[in-house]
Design a protein around this motif. Sequence first.
Motif, PDB file in Angstrom:
ATOM      1  N   VAL A 127       0.848  -1.194   0.000  1.00 50.80           N
ATOM      2  CA  VAL A 127       0.000   0.000   0.000  1.00 50.80           C
ATOM      3  C   VAL A 127       0.883   1.243   0.000  1.00 50.80           C
ATOM      4  O   VAL A 127       1.825   1.348   0.788  1.00 50.80           O
ATOM      5  CB  VAL A 127      -0.939   0.007   1.224  1.00 50.80           C
ATOM      6  N   GLU A 128       0.581   2.186  -0.905  1.00 44.45           N
ATOM      7  CA  GLU A 128       1.336   3.430  -1.025  1.00 44.45           C
ATOM      8  C   GLU A 128       0.373   4.588  -1.229  1.00 44.45           C
ATOM      9  O   GLU A 128      -0.802   4.393  -1.536  1.00 44.45           O
ATOM     10  CB  GLU A 128       2.306   3.363  -2.203  1.00 44.45           C
ATOM     11  N   SER A 129       0.899   5.796  -1.108  1.00 37.31           N
ATOM     12  CA  SER A 129       0.094   6.989  -1.380  1.00 37.31           C
ATOM     13  C   SER A 129       0.387   7.484  -2.788  1.00 37.31           C
ATOM     14  O   SER A 129       1.446   7.208  -3.358  1.00 37.31           O
ATOM     15  CB  SER A 129       0.408   8.094  -0.363  1.00 37.31           C
ATOM     16  N   SER A 130      -0.550   8.240  -3.337  1.00 38.17           N
ATOM     17  CA  SER A 130      -0.371   8.773  -4.689  1.00 38.17           C
ATOM     18  C   SER A 130       0.727   9.826  -4.741  1.00 38.17           C
ATOM     19  O   SER A 130       1.198  10.185  -5.809  1.00 38.17           O
ATOM     20  CB  SER A 130      -1.689   9.392  -5.185  1.00 38.17           C
ATOM     21  N   ASP A 131       1.146  10.336  -3.565  1.00 31.84           N
ATOM     22  CA  ASP A 131       2.172  11.373  -3.524  1.00 31.84           C
ATOM     23  C   ASP A 131       3.554  10.866  -3.946  1.00 31.84           C
ATOM     24  O   ASP A 131       4.310  11.565  -4.607  1.00 31.84           O
ATOM     25  CB  ASP A 131       2.292  11.950  -2.101  1.00 31.84           C
ATOM     26  N   LEU A 148      -9.901   8.101  -5.327  1.00 31.40           N
ATOM     27  CA  LEU A 148      -9.269   8.635  -6.533  1.00 31.40           C
ATOM     28  C   LEU A 148      -9.628  10.103  -6.755  1.00 31.40           C
ATOM     29  O   LEU A 148      -8.804  10.898  -7.204  1.00 31.40           O
ATOM     30  CB  LEU A 148      -9.682   7.807  -7.755  1.00 31.40           C
ATOM     31  N   ALA A 149     -10.864  10.485  -6.467  1.00 32.19           N
ATOM     32  CA  ALA A 149     -11.306  11.859  -6.710  1.00 32.19           C
ATOM     33  C   ALA A 149     -10.612  12.863  -5.794  1.00 32.19           C
ATOM     34  O   ALA A 149     -10.682  14.070  -6.040  1.00 32.19           O
ATOM     35  CB  ALA A 149     -12.818  11.974  -6.540  1.00 32.19           C
ATOM     36  N   GLN A 150      -9.941  12.383  -4.756  1.00 31.38           N
ATOM     37  CA  GLN A 150      -9.224  13.272  -3.844  1.00 31.38           C
ATOM     38  C   GLN A 150      -7.737  13.340  -4.168  1.00 31.38           C
ATOM     39  O   GLN A 150      -6.988  14.040  -3.483  1.00 31.38           O
ATOM     40  CB  GLN A 150      -9.414  12.797  -2.389  1.00 31.38           C
ATOM     41  N   TRP A 151      -7.296  12.599  -5.197  1.00 33.39           N
ATOM     42  CA  TRP A 151      -5.894  12.694  -5.580  1.00 33.39           C
ATOM     43  C   TRP A 151      -5.612  14.087  -6.130  1.00 33.39           C
ATOM     44  O   TRP A 151      -6.475  14.726  -6.745  1.00 33.39           O
ATOM     45  CB  TRP A 151      -5.566  11.649  -6.645  1.00 33.39           C
ATOM     46  N   LYS A 152      -4.384  14.553  -5.951  1.00 35.67           N
ATOM     47  CA  LYS A 152      -4.016  15.871  -6.438  1.00 35.67           C
ATOM     48  C   LYS A 152      -4.101  15.923  -7.962  1.00 35.67           C
ATOM     49  O   LYS A 152      -3.788  14.953  -8.645  1.00 35.67           O
ATOM     50  CB  LYS A 152      -2.603  16.213  -5.984  1.00 35.67           C
ATOM     51  N   ASP A 153      -4.506  17.076  -8.456  1.00 32.35           N
ATOM     52  CA  ASP A 153      -4.612  17.270  -9.904  1.00 32.35           C
ATOM     53  C   ASP A 153      -3.291  17.820 -10.431  1.00 32.35           C
ATOM     54  O   ASP A 153      -3.206  18.926 -10.953  1.00 32.35           O
ATOM     55  CB  ASP A 153      -5.764  18.226 -10.217  1.00 32.35           C
ATOM     56  N   THR A 154      -2.238  17.026 -10.266  1.00 29.59           N
ATOM     57  CA  THR A 154      -0.895  17.406 -10.685  1.00 29.59           C
ATOM     58  C   THR A 154      -0.306  16.277 -11.523  1.00 29.59           C
ATOM     59  O   THR A 154      -0.835  15.158 -11.536  1.00 29.59           O
ATOM     60  CB  THR A 154      -0.001  17.664  -9.461  1.00 29.59           C
ATOM     61  N   PRO A 155       0.793  16.528 -12.237  1.00 30.63           N
ATOM     62  CA  PRO A 155       1.330  15.496 -13.136  1.00 30.63           C
ATOM     63  C   PRO A 155       1.689  14.185 -12.451  1.00 30.63           C
ATOM     64  O   PRO A 155       1.486  13.108 -13.022  1.00 30.63           O
ATOM     65  CB  PRO A 155       2.577  16.174 -13.730  1.00 30.63           C
ATOM     66  N   GLY A 156       2.208  14.235 -11.208  1.00 28.30           N
ATOM     67  CA  GLY A 156       2.621  13.011 -10.525  1.00 28.30           C
ATOM     68  C   GLY A 156       1.499  11.988 -10.365  1.00 28.30           C
ATOM     69  O   GLY A 156       1.621  10.842 -10.821  1.00 28.30           O
ATOM     70  N   PRO A 157       0.389  12.347  -9.708  1.00 33.66           N
ATOM     71  CA  PRO A 157      -0.721  11.396  -9.575  1.00 33.66           C
ATOM     72  C   PRO A 157      -1.305  10.951 -10.913  1.00 33.66           C
ATOM     73  O   PRO A 157      -1.720   9.793 -11.049  1.00 33.66           O
ATOM     74  CB  PRO A 157      -1.754  12.185  -8.752  1.00 33.66           C
ATOM     75  N   ARG A 158      -1.334  11.847 -11.916  1.00 32.27           N
ATOM     76  CA  ARG A 158      -1.860  11.431 -13.213  1.00 32.27           C
ATOM     77  C   ARG A 158      -0.938  10.411 -13.876  1.00 32.27           C
ATOM     78  O   ARG A 158      -1.409   9.465 -14.513  1.00 32.27           O
ATOM     79  CB  ARG A 158      -2.051  12.659 -14.119  1.00 32.27           C
ATOM     80  N   ARG A 159       0.375  10.604 -13.720  1.00 33.55           N
ATOM     81  CA  ARG A 159       1.313   9.604 -14.251  1.00 33.55           C
ATOM     82  C   ARG A 159       1.155   8.277 -13.524  1.00 33.55           C
ATOM     83  O   ARG A 159       1.230   7.205 -14.135  1.00 33.55           O
ATOM     84  CB  ARG A 159       2.752  10.105 -14.109  1.00 33.55           C
ATOM     85  N   PRO A 185     -16.356  17.722 -10.992  1.00 30.36           N
ATOM     86  CA  PRO A 185     -16.581  17.176 -12.334  1.00 30.36           C
ATOM     87  C   PRO A 185     -15.578  17.683 -13.366  1.00 30.36           C
ATOM     88  O   PRO A 185     -15.554  17.167 -14.486  1.00 30.36           O
ATOM     89  CB  PRO A 185     -18.012  17.629 -12.674  1.00 30.36           C
ATOM     90  N   ALA A 186     -14.767  18.675 -13.017  1.00 25.57           N
ATOM     91  CA  ALA A 186     -13.708  19.123 -13.924  1.00 25.57           C
ATOM     92  C   ALA A 186     -12.432  18.299 -13.761  1.00 25.57           C
ATOM     93  O   ALA A 186     -11.472  18.505 -14.492  1.00 25.57           O
ATOM     94  CB  ALA A 186     -13.395  20.595 -13.680  1.00 25.57           C
ATOM     95  N   SER A 187     -12.409  17.373 -12.815  1.00 28.18           N
ATOM     96  CA  SER A 187     -11.193  16.622 -12.527  1.00 28.18           C
ATOM     97  C   SER A 187     -10.999  15.466 -13.502  1.00 28.18           C
ATOM     98  O   SER A 187     -11.944  14.983 -14.134  1.00 28.18           O
ATOM     99  CB  SER A 187     -11.250  16.064 -11.101  1.00 28.18           C
ATOM    100  N   TRP A 188      -9.770  14.993 -13.596  1.00 30.12           N
ATOM    101  CA  TRP A 188      -9.479  13.847 -14.451  1.00 30.12           C
ATOM    102  C   TRP A 188     -10.089  12.572 -13.887  1.00 30.12           C
ATOM    103  O   TRP A 188     -10.401  11.644 -14.637  1.00 30.12           O
ATOM    104  CB  TRP A 188      -7.968  13.691 -14.650  1.00 30.12           C
ATOM    105  N   ALA A 189     -10.313  12.510 -12.563  1.00 26.16           N
ATOM    106  CA  ALA A 189     -10.967  11.337 -11.972  1.00 26.16           C
ATOM    107  C   ALA A 189     -12.396  11.187 -12.497  1.00 26.16           C
ATOM    108  O   ALA A 189     -12.884  10.065 -12.688  1.00 26.16           O
ATOM    109  CB  ALA A 189     -10.975  11.447 -10.451  1.00 26.16           C
ATOM    110  N   PHE A 190     -13.076  12.317 -12.741  1.00 25.26           N
ATOM    111  CA  PHE A 190     -14.432  12.247 -13.287  1.00 25.26           C
ATOM    112  C   PHE A 190     -14.406  11.803 -14.744  1.00 25.26           C
ATOM    113  O   PHE A 190     -15.296  11.073 -15.187  1.00 25.26           O
ATOM    114  CB  PHE A 190     -15.117  13.602 -13.163  1.00 25.26           C
TER     115      PHE A 190
END
Length: 475
Positions: A127-131, A148-159, A185-190
């Motif tokens: 188990v790890e964090s998205s950070d 997933l919807a609470q992950w940061k909207d930055t390149p790291g979590p998206r990668r 709803p603007a997030s990549w998780a949506f």
Amino acid sequence: MTAADATLELLYGLVLEDGRRWGDAAERWQRDDARAVLDADGPRLHYLTRPRGGSKTSDLGAVVTCALLVQAPRVSRSYGYAADRGQAGLLLDAVRGYVERTPGLAGSLHVEAHRATVRSSGATLEVESSDDASSWGRRPWLTVVDELAQWKDTPGPRRLWSSIVSALPKVPGSRLAVLTSPGDPASWAFRVLEEARGSARWRTSEVAGPVPWLDVEDLAEQRRLLLEWQYARLHEGRWVGADDRLVDVEGLRECVVLDGPVEPVAGRRYVVGVDVGLKDDRTVVAVCHAEPVDVPDGDGLRRASRVVLDRMLVFAGSRRSPVQLGTVEEALLDVWSRYVGARMVLDPWQAVGLAQRLRGRGVQVEEFAFSSRSVGRLASTLHLLLRDRLLALPEDAELLEELAHVRLRETSPGVVRMDHDAGRHDDRAVALALAALPLVQASSVGGSWSSSVGRGLPAAREGPRPGGLRVAGRR
């Protein structure tokens, strides 16, 4: 007894913190979700949403415990990812709790700080964090993703998400389960959820709230304490945008009515907005015009004016390779020659010389004086155009992505400015607003403008609204 029967028997017999068995306490939708994820013959990809208090981490821990003990192949590797380290630790805490409380499971799993290992088979869950997680090169048998919807909207979590999904085909029969509360709803998780809804390879389950075990009076207090959009997300389980967004996703989509750039039309009045950025920034040119449209008004129609984005040019610069103003100048001269008589509104910062040279070539250039009030007019104009669907946009993915994430930050009572999250930009939005504002003002003076556009930002409500723009009523 089949493996499926043994898995469900273990699932229903897991002991909760209050002493009840999981199968006796679970609602139907909890049982349906758990059975679906554990069903080796059903869909392998699952996207599940629940409101706050919906037993997300606890149920995910129950599923993982059963999958590891009954189904996981020898020395297989499974992985869990959470929004942050604290959330990641809660998932392993849930697994540890089930093993310690449930008769017959003591000693079956060895649970460490970041890993659980089945003693008899060597199957593991890390188990790890998205950070700080990295999943490249891994061969997962089961992957679970928490919040997933609470992950940061930055390149790291998206990668990280890209590496998670691209690793699934490595192992035949591998499974993925996402369990999250709704977010923006603007997030990549949506966007992931929207794709899952339309795919036969995914199973989606979206539980509306509030969950039945929450006290009615506690919920009433939550409604008083939280902003409306926060309550809708957290307790009603709805994907809604924060009220400090420039535009909601639905409104933005309704403004996409153009197939692409609009060619010049003789006799039409054009305004060109230019936002200049050089290093680690962008210079953006927006060409716009206003046109009459009929909009619904009660049982009939009324005539209004709409701003059309005819063309947008973007020049990206970096510290090593800044935007060349000579290139921008040639592009602006080309725009001026094609869109005859275009009036240019320029952000003078870093571009005084550019403005002087353009004037020397006969171009009508106006320098936009940036102040707290003028910046507020830019923000309110663009906000109201988008809100009232009086902006015509092309299907430009980068433009729409930027507009969906621009925020309105209140700098003084009733005065706002456009802002953006770390790692994002608002250059396209500023250039578009620089072109739109003169068109709005001209149409308003001519008496043809509609709605509240051109009349300024709606006045603030009485009392503070922390975390968002205060908008209600009219000036």
